[in-house]
Design an enzyme around this catalytic site. Structure first.
Site, PDB file in Angstrom:
ATOM      1  N   VAL A  67      10.243  84.663  24.499  1.00 60.90           N
ATOM      2  CA  VAL A  67      10.251  83.307  25.060  1.00 60.90           C
ATOM      3  C   VAL A  67      11.271  83.253  26.188  1.00 60.90           C
ATOM      4  CG1 VAL A  67      10.806  80.883  24.596  1.00 60.90           C
ATOM      5  CG2 VAL A  67       9.541  82.229  22.904  1.00 60.90           C
ATOM      6  N   ALA A 112      16.643  83.321  27.137  1.00 55.44           N
ATOM      7  CA  ALA A 112      15.423  83.919  26.594  1.00 55.44           C
ATOM      8  C   ALA A 112      15.719  84.436  25.189  1.00 55.44           C
ATOM      9  CB  ALA A 112      14.949  85.056  27.492  1.00 55.44           C
ATOM     10  N   LYS A 113      14.717  84.794  24.477  1.00 56.14           N
ATOM     11  CA  LYS A 113      14.884  85.431  23.161  1.00 56.14           C
ATOM     12  C   LYS A 113      13.580  86.105  22.799  1.00 56.14           C
ATOM     13  CE  LYS A 113      18.247  85.468  20.064  1.00 56.14           C
ATOM     14  NZ  LYS A 113      19.669  85.502  20.430  1.00 56.14           N
ATOM     15  N   GLY A 114      13.661  87.113  21.938  1.00 55.04           N
ATOM     16  CA  GLY A 114      12.445  87.794  21.516  1.00 55.04           C
ATOM     17  C   GLY A 114      12.590  88.295  20.103  1.00 55.04           C
ATOM     18  N   ASP A 153      20.006  92.024  18.891  1.00 56.79           N
ATOM     19  CA  ASP A 153      20.189  90.820  18.083  1.00 56.79           C
ATOM     20  C   ASP A 153      20.098  91.290  16.630  1.00 56.79           C
ATOM     21  OD1 ASP A 153      20.118  87.681  18.815  1.00 56.79           O
ATOM     22  OD2 ASP A 153      19.124  87.968  16.917  1.00 56.79           O
TER      23      ASP A 153
END
Ligand code: NAD
Length: 441
Positions: A67, A112-114, A153
């Site tokens: 995202v 952002a992040k995934g 992460d």
């Protein structure tokens, strides 16, 4: 301590982030509703299904997400997590948090992040490598050194980032692809100080906030009693650095429980680390008393550092917190409902977007070093980190002090805590940049 559980909705990352945004937004009601939506909603969400050949020959399908919440200030930046509970909703909420964090510490990145929904405890190293390669290949041109830059992460690490880099580099031969991902191994363009940066940044923020007088009667950390939930990358480093500065680390914990110094003084952190290395947990440390994680959150102390999971302090246990100040090492460890209870009880919170911004800050330094084909010494990294965190802490505390104590509309719902101050700082900068850039076309 009251350990009543909150309802499930209270703990959802979507609820926590939406409520935090709503509270900050009340402080600038002049913004157009369309613009507010633009600042709130993700710019782009991607879901991919990746088939992976397992070691036993079966083919398993994994679902992955990336995202991009905002690229207003620069390329997206945010980690990739591997966890059974990874969902589009969670990744979307965490991407927004990254946008605010980068804006607050004035890093030229968006948020952002995934993640991939999987359980690394049941995957071999070769399976993890294949999942990573296929996931990154499926994202295609949606990540890149100037578009969206992943990082480690939960349950991903420097090795995972090495695979991310290698995959992208094979797809883009002949270019300097090192800045496509941060948190890489040192030998592969990683930065000095990255592994300690989040814990160190939390300590810098705490020191600065105390020097600015947010805890009346205590202007430095020497002699303070500190309890830390989570003894991982963030909690362990924060514990060591605080002990070096004369704080008493009275309790630490991990997923299996916690330990409290028997003599009521300080834990021997080398002994804690050795015990955890030998037994997989801090629990059972000789000379300590075993406690639960709920007990730890309720210990009388000066500073409490939640450095494990989200949603740990909620409406069911916030009344029992006895710390004077909470420093959020973890992301969103306190629910908005608990924020209200803590504020009413005079307990201050250094919010996650400030207190754990050290990690993304040194990730940014890694990216700059990669672009410049250069590497900076540790002292330089730590010095730059300190100045950036100090400046951000100053802005948050100044903003917080400027909040009217009696808001003109008389609304009791007008939040005036440090979290809201940090968010207002971050959002105001984003709104200003939208105005400067203008709405395209
Ligand atoms: P980590 O995996 O190294 O350590 C997590 C620690 O939490 C471990 O000691 C684990 O045993 C403990 N833990 C797990 N479940 C627990 C539970 N139910 N109760 C108590 N303890 C529990 O992770 P980390 O890198 O230290 O990250 C900790 C938190 O900080 C996470 O919320 C992460 O999102 C956040 N954070 C980390 C970074 C970073 O750079 N590492 C940056 C920003 C935010």
């Amino acid at each position: 301590m009251n350990n009543a559980q909150p309802n499930g909705d209270e703990l959802s990352p979507t609820h926590i982030i939406a409520e935090q945004f709503a509270r900050a937004k009340r402080h600038f009601d002049h913004l157009e509703p369309g613009l507010v939506d633009f600042l709130r909603l993700p710019q782009r969400t991607i879901t991919v299904n990746v088939p992976v050949e397992m070691d036993d020959g079966r083919v398993a399908n994994f679902v992955g997400y990336r995202v991009l919440h905002s690229d207003l200030l620069g390329p997206g930046k945010g980690g990739i997590r591997y966890h059974p509970e990874v969902s589009l909703a969670e990744v979307t909420a965490l991407a927004a948090l990254m946008t605010w964090k980068c804006s607050l510490v004035r890093i030229p990145f968006g948020g952002a992040k995934g993640g991939v929904t999987c359980d690394v405890k049941h995957l071999s190293r070769r399976e993890l490598r294949r999942i990573t390669r296929r996931f990154i290949a499926s994202l295609g041109e949606n990540i890149g050194p100037y578009t969206d830059i992943p990082a480690p992460d939960m349950y991903t690490n420097a090795q995972t980032m090495a695979w991310v880099y290698d995959t992208y580099d094979n797809m883009h031969p002949g270019e300097n692809n090192l800045p496509v991902v941060t948190g890489k191994p040192l030998e592969l363009g990683g930065s000095e100080g990255r592994d300690e940066a989040t814990g160190r940044g939390a300590v810098f923020a705490l020191e600065r906030a105390l020097a600015l007088g947010i805890m009346p009667g205590r202007e430095d950390i020497g002699g303070a009693r500190v309890a830390i939930q989570g003894f991982g990358e963030v909690g362990r480093v924060a514990a060591r650095l605080l002990a070096e500065r004369g704080a008493h680390i009275i309790a630490v914990s991990d997923s299996r429980g916690g330990v409290l110094a028997e003599n009521g003084d300080s834990l021997d952190l080398d002994a804690v680390a050795a015990h955890k290395a030998a037994n997989g947990t801090v629990v059972g440390l000789p000379g300590s008393r075993s406690i639960t994680n709920d007990d730890l959150l309720a210990l009388p102390c000066d500073v409490l550092i939640p450095a494990a999971l989200g949603g740990q302090i909620h409406s069911g246990n916030a009344e029992g917190v006895q710390a004077r100040l909470i420093v959020e090492g973890a992301n969103r460890p306190i629910t908005p409902e608990a924020d209200d209870i803590l504020t009413a009880r005079g307990i201050r919170v250094l919010p996650d977007i400030l207190a754990n911004a050290g990690g993304v800050t040194v990730s940014y330094y890694e990216w700059v070093q990669n672009i410049e084909h250069h590497s900076w010494p540790l002292e330089e990294i730590n010095g730059r980190l300190r100045s950036r965190i100090n400046a951000a802490t100053d802005r948050v505390v100044t903003r917080w002090r400027a909040f009217p104590t009696d808001h003109p509309d008389g609304s009791p719902a007008m939040c005036t805590d440090l979290r809201t101050a940090a968010l207002v700082e971050a959002l105001e900068r984003l709104a200003l940049v939208v105005e400067q850039r203008g709405i395209w076309p």
